[in-house]
Design an enzyme around this catalytic site. Structure first.
Site, PDB file in Angstrom:
ATOM      1  N   ARG A  98       1.216  -1.463  -0.134  1.00 53.73           N
ATOM      2  CA  ARG A  98       0.188   0.498  -0.156  1.00 53.73           C
ATOM      3  C   ARG A  98       1.164   1.098   0.085  1.00 53.73           C
ATOM      4  NH1 ARG A  98      -3.701  -2.433   1.831  1.00 53.73           N
ATOM      5  NH2 ARG A  98      -1.637  -3.908   2.526  1.00 53.73           N
ATOM      6  N   THR A  99       1.917   1.313   0.612  1.00 55.63           N
ATOM      7  CA  THR A  99       2.365   2.921   0.849  1.00 55.63           C
ATOM      8  C   THR A  99       3.259   2.613  -0.249  1.00 55.63           C
ATOM      9  OG1 THR A  99       2.038   2.413   3.822  1.00 55.63           O
ATOM     10  CG2 THR A  99       3.810   4.242   2.442  1.00 55.63           C
ATOM     11  N   LYS A 121      24.545  -6.072  -0.244  1.00 53.10           N
ATOM     12  CA  LYS A 121      26.518  -6.303  -0.661  1.00 53.10           C
ATOM     13  C   LYS A 121      27.101  -5.279   0.309  1.00 53.10           C
ATOM     14  CE  LYS A 121      25.898  -5.570  -5.369  1.00 53.10           C
ATOM     15  NZ  LYS A 121      25.332  -4.910  -6.686  1.00 53.10           N
ATOM     16  N   ARG A 174      11.491   3.826   3.511  1.00 47.12           N
ATOM     17  CA  ARG A 174      10.849   2.579   4.184  1.00 47.12           C
ATOM     18  C   ARG A 174      12.354   1.410   5.284  1.00 47.12           C
ATOM     19  NH1 ARG A 174       5.217  -1.259   4.841  1.00 47.12           N
ATOM     20  NH2 ARG A 174       4.815   1.493   5.582  1.00 47.12           N
ATOM     21  N   HIS A 221       5.529   6.468  11.415  1.00 48.12           N
ATOM     22  CA  HIS A 221       4.713   6.209  10.153  1.00 48.12           C
ATOM     23  C   HIS A 221       3.918   7.652   9.574  1.00 48.12           C
ATOM     24  CE1 HIS A 221       3.509   4.412   6.444  1.00 48.12           C
ATOM     25  NE2 HIS A 221       3.035   3.725   6.949  1.00 48.12           N
TER      26      HIS A 221
END
Ligand code: NCD
Length: 303
Positions: free
Chosen positions: A51-52, A80, A101, A129
């Site tokens: 969703r985000t 890496k 995120r 958030h």
């Protein structure tokens, strides 16, 4: 240059302007369809999200811009061993704005400190958030016409739920808000939030049973138990179905109580509630796109 790390980064007046802009975008989408022509949004997602991330991408596409990015840490150079600080310096050469995120608390903040483009925190661990909170506030403001004088119940995983932490923070600035925290003992709101509420003299209560308080609520914010932040599966299994909002419980609620949920839903809201006009969690998703459009325009100084 501005970033967005925490919903409190904007004053309440700035939030009002942002929400007015989002409402105007909703009414007149064509007016904004080319505002970001030639601009690029990078979505750097080190943790799963549908969703985000898609909401950000849809927002940028609606503004006429383009998007690039990665959707899990395994497909980025993090696998890496590259640091977030190095990654953002590189991304700064590719894009005009970045939504990040990350599973670690504070990661977006580290990125912002090294970035030459605006960084939006799209969720950092169990911490904050902010764009979900902007979505929640816009939904409430658009459907109720105000952000003050509410009794709001937050129900479910109040310990690990970052959307809950951000929303409490943001609502604590408005007048006459009474919080009812509904959670099992193990998933209570963290102490630092309780301390903040005490310091600001904001009224709250903590209860275990949803049935006992649902009739007092103007807003009910349901949340899923955050499986990925549990230390063992046994605890998760024991707590995951602690609350299930169903038709019978909705009968006890006010006629104009709104039910919000940041989604994804697991079992905490029975699908039979979806047709109830008070259930607004899918409308909330749409508001999330408008508010992210308004945020991108604001941070890129295109309004
Ligand atoms: C929330 C999140 O990622 O914290 N989801 C979202 O962004 N809408 C809530 C959740 O995952 O439970």
């Amino acid at each position: 240059m501005r970033h967005l790390m925490n919903p409190l980064d904007f004053t309440t007046e700035e939030l009002d302007r942002l929400f007015d802009l989002a409402n105007d975008i909703e009414k007149n989408p064509e007016k904004y369809a080319k505002k970001c022509k030639g601009k690029k949004l990078a979505t750097c997602f080190y943790e799963p999200s549908t969703r985000t991330r898609l909401s950000f991408e849809s927002a940028m596409i609606n503004l006429g811009g383009s998007v690039l990015g990665f959707s899990d840490a395994g497909s980025s150079s993090a696998s890496k061993g590259e640091s977030v600080s190095d990654t953002i310096r590189v991304i700064s050469c590719f894009a005009d704005i970045c939504a990040m995120r990350h599973p670690k608390e504070g990661a977006a903040m580290v990125a912002a400190s090294k970035s030459s483009i605006p960084v939006i925190n799209a969720g950092d661990g169990g911490h904050q958030h902010p764009t979900q909170t902007l979505t929640d506030l816009l939904t409430i403001r658009s459907l109720k016409g105000r952000l003050d004088h509410f009794t709001i119940g937050l129900c479910g995983d109040l310990k690990f739920g970052r959307t809950v932490h951000s929303l409490i923070n943001a609502l604590s600035r408005y007048e006459d808000i009474h919080f009812i925290f509904i959670s099992p003992e193990e998933l209570r709101v963290p102490d630092y939030i309780i301390e903040m509420l005490k310091e600001k003299n904001i009224s709250y209560e903590e209860v275990i049973k949803l049935e006992d308080s649902i009739s007092k609520l103007d807003l009910l914010y349901m949340t899923r138990v955050q499986r990925e932040r549990f230390f063992n599966e046994e605890d998760y299994v024991r707590l995951k179905d602690f609350y299930i909002l169903d038709k019978a419980k909705m009968e006890l609620a006010k006629d104009d109580m709104l039910v919000l949920h940041p989604l994804p839903r697991v079992n905490e809201i029975s699908v039979e509630v979806d047709d109830d006009p008070r259930a607004v969690y899918f409308k909330q998703v749409q508001y999330g796109v408008y508010v992210r459009m308004a945020l991108i325009l604001t941070l890129l100084e295109l309004v």
